[in-house]
Motif scaffolding. Sequence first.
Motif, PDB file in Angstrom:
ATOM      1  N   HIS A   1       2.268  -7.125   0.618  1.00 37.17           N
ATOM      2  CA  HIS A   1       1.686  -5.831   0.257  1.00 37.17           C
ATOM      3  C   HIS A   1       0.505  -5.479   1.160  1.00 37.17           C
ATOM      4  CE1 HIS A   1       3.249  -7.000  -3.938  1.00 37.17           C
ATOM      5  NE2 HIS A   1       4.175  -6.369  -3.257  1.00 37.17           N
ATOM      6  N   CYS A   2      -0.351  -6.466   1.437  1.00 34.67           N
ATOM      7  CA  CYS A   2      -1.600  -6.188   2.170  1.00 34.67           C
ATOM      8  C   CYS A   2      -1.313  -5.737   3.608  1.00 34.67           C
ATOM      9  CB  CYS A   2      -2.499  -7.421   2.199  1.00 34.67           C
ATOM     10  SG  CYS A   2      -2.929  -8.016   0.546  1.00 34.67           S
TER      11      CYS A   2
ATOM     12  N   CYS B   1      -1.020  -2.057   3.565  1.00 41.47           N
ATOM     13  CA  CYS B   1      -1.913  -1.365   2.635  1.00 41.47           C
ATOM     14  C   CYS B   1      -2.914  -0.494   3.400  1.00 41.47           C
ATOM     15  CB  CYS B   1      -2.658  -2.384   1.781  1.00 41.47           C
ATOM     16  SG  CYS B   1      -3.848  -1.615   0.669  1.00 41.47           S
TER      17      CYS B   1
ATOM     18  N   ARG C   1      -6.148  -2.958  -7.375  1.00 41.95           N
ATOM     19  CA  ARG C   1      -7.298  -2.534  -6.563  1.00 41.95           C
ATOM     20  C   ARG C   1      -6.909  -1.353  -5.669  1.00 41.95           C
ATOM     21  NH1 ARG C   1     -10.549  -6.827  -3.057  1.00 41.95           N
ATOM     22  NH2 ARG C   1     -11.709  -7.137  -5.001  1.00 41.95           N
ATOM     23  N   ALA C   2      -5.751  -1.451  -5.039  1.00 38.72           N
ATOM     24  CA  ALA C   2      -5.291  -0.344  -4.184  1.00 38.72           C
ATOM     25  C   ALA C   2      -5.088   0.907  -5.023  1.00 38.72           C
ATOM     26  CB  ALA C   2      -3.987  -0.736  -3.484  1.00 38.72           C
TER      27      ALA C   2
ATOM     28  N   ARG D   1      -6.902  -1.736   3.314  1.00 44.62           N
ATOM     29  CA  ARG D   1      -7.174  -3.123   3.704  1.00 44.62           C
ATOM     30  C   ARG D   1      -8.632  -3.322   4.109  1.00 44.62           C
ATOM     31  NH1 ARG D   1      -2.525  -4.561   7.329  1.00 44.62           N
ATOM     32  NH2 ARG D   1      -3.953  -4.345   9.065  1.00 44.62           N
TER      33      ARG D   1
ATOM     34  N   CYS E   1     -10.958  -3.299   1.139  1.00 41.84           N
ATOM     35  CA  CYS E   1     -10.583  -4.449   0.308  1.00 41.84           C
ATOM     36  C   CYS E   1     -11.104  -5.748   0.914  1.00 41.84           C
ATOM     37  CB  CYS E   1      -9.062  -4.506   0.151  1.00 41.84           C
ATOM     38  SG  CYS E   1      -8.497  -5.944  -0.758  1.00 41.84           S
TER      39      CYS E   1
ATOM     40  N   PRO F   1      -7.567  -7.462  -7.388  1.00 43.07           N
ATOM     41  CA  PRO F   1      -6.681  -7.362  -6.223  1.00 43.07           C
ATOM     42  C   PRO F   1      -5.477  -8.279  -6.366  1.00 43.07           C
ATOM     43  CG  PRO F   1      -8.526  -8.783  -5.709  1.00 43.07           C
ATOM     44  CD  PRO F   1      -8.768  -8.292  -7.116  1.00 43.07           C
ATOM     45  N   ASN F   2      -4.410  -7.911  -5.734  1.00 48.55           N
ATOM     46  CA  ASN F   2      -3.219  -8.757  -5.709  1.00 48.55           C
ATOM     47  C   ASN F   2      -2.988  -9.147  -4.253  1.00 48.55           C
ATOM     48  OD1 ASN F   2      -0.830 -10.031  -6.119  1.00 48.55           O
ATOM     49  ND2 ASN F   2       0.358  -8.177  -6.528  1.00 48.55           N
ATOM     50  N   LEU F   3      -3.675 -10.206  -3.826  1.00 46.97           N
ATOM     51  CA  LEU F   3      -3.626 -10.585  -2.408  1.00 46.97           C
ATOM     52  C   LEU F   3      -2.263 -11.189  -2.082  1.00 46.97           C
ATOM     53  CD1 LEU F   3      -7.144 -12.262  -2.260  1.00 46.97           C
ATOM     54  CD2 LEU F   3      -6.558 -10.026  -1.369  1.00 46.97           C
TER      55      LEU F   3
ATOM     56  N   CYS G   1      -0.622  -3.439  -6.709  1.00 42.17           N
ATOM     57  CA  CYS G   1      -1.993  -3.965  -6.611  1.00 42.17           C
ATOM     58  C   CYS G   1      -2.947  -2.996  -7.301  1.00 42.17           C
ATOM     59  CB  CYS G   1      -2.382  -4.119  -5.146  1.00 42.17           C
ATOM     60  SG  CYS G   1      -4.120  -4.565  -4.938  1.00 42.17           S
TER      61      CYS G   1
HETATM   62  S1  SF4 Z   1      -5.256  -5.183   0.981  1.00 43.22           S
HETATM   63 FE1  SF4 Z   1      -4.503  -3.623  -0.423  1.00 43.22          FE
HETATM   64  S2  SF4 Z   1      -2.737  -4.552  -1.432  1.00 43.22           S
HETATM   65 FE2  SF4 Z   1      -3.925  -6.225  -0.515  1.00 43.22          FE
HETATM   66  S3  SF4 Z   1      -5.268  -6.883  -2.193  1.00 43.22           S
HETATM   67 FE3  SF4 Z   1      -6.386  -5.401  -0.962  1.00 43.22          FE
HETATM   68  S4  SF4 Z   1      -6.087  -3.423  -1.967  1.00 43.22           S
HETATM   69 FE4  SF4 Z   1      -4.529  -4.864  -2.744  1.00 43.22          FE
END
Ligand code: SF4
Length: 356
Positions: free
Chosen positions: A293-294, A297, A20-21, A300, A303, A287-289, A18
Amino acid sequence: MSVNYVARPWESKLFQRCRRAWDLAARERQDYEPIEPAQVFDFGEAIHDALDVYYFPGMWDWGRAIVRPLTLAGFEKSMRRQRDAYTQTRELSAAQLQDWEQHLERGTGLLERYFAWASEIDRFTPIQVASQFDIALPDPADPERGLTTAEGRPLQYRVRIDLVVIDDHELYWLVEHRLSSDPHWPELTALQLDEQALTRSWAWQLGFLAKLEGTIHNELRVVAPAAGKPEVQVRAVPGAGGIITQRSTESFRRTHIPRTGLEIERRGIAVALEMQDMTDPLLRIYPNLSWEHCSRCAYRSPCLAMTQGADERPILQVGYRKRVGGDFELGRLGSVWGFVPEIHRVAEHRAPGTEQ
Ligand code: SF4
């Protein structure tokens, strides 16, 4: 900001998972880490810390009867260090305390059984344990040249390995320790495609200018042991680099995978291409929702605010901080190697019990 652009395998994993992470966490990006540890302890980390003691090169000639209690002490010390970090600002609940105590007991039992298993199959001499080193990334299109960012900063990769050993034929092997509680062992293909093992192998060869024969996957599984002497299964199958051998019981599995030069080299090309993507001035962050993964994470909360169009900065200010420490944690066993230039090595080893 240092002169070099340094990336690490954990940042690569985040980048793949992801962006964004990765943008929130990577040292060259926003460099945030949660102020409080998310969990009381990481059992795998404590077992790794124990194995670092067991395979410490400076103690390999010592009788194992001396090293075993030191190894158990290393495990307990790691469990306590992690618990103390967690309880700096919080109390443990009764359930958390019970879980910690159960894992302390479980880990001690697992290691005691591991000692018996390993004593029959450790046919090698450790030469490096928990070593961290940087390598300059060669350009895949011209390996004599180093890669740089668009602003001219040299790209470096910072790697930490579990263990490197030399066998009776004077061949080097990179050892990966893995702890799992899965009821089934992973398929052999999963070990052959193990990105971490290949990345570390490629980096080690480049850093130490020596050839690895292959990788040894040393797996420990947290399962209730069957009564009596464990049944040992042995397997040998052809692989691209030679015969792959595997010995396993219900709790432990050791797999030797000879590697070809090409597969290690190709992993290096993949790392270089990925770092070129990471440092591309036109890189897009999104982001890769995905709950896979979330759900685990560490970013979170900010995000969620960003996803809902709210301001994430107050959340970052309260629950996160810019990283304060270096990559190498003081108080843990291991060594840091520098290459000045690539062939000259400087190591700092600390024997168990002398850490500060
Ligand atoms: S919670 Fe974490 S892994 Fe999921 S989209 Fe947001 S930054 Fe990415």
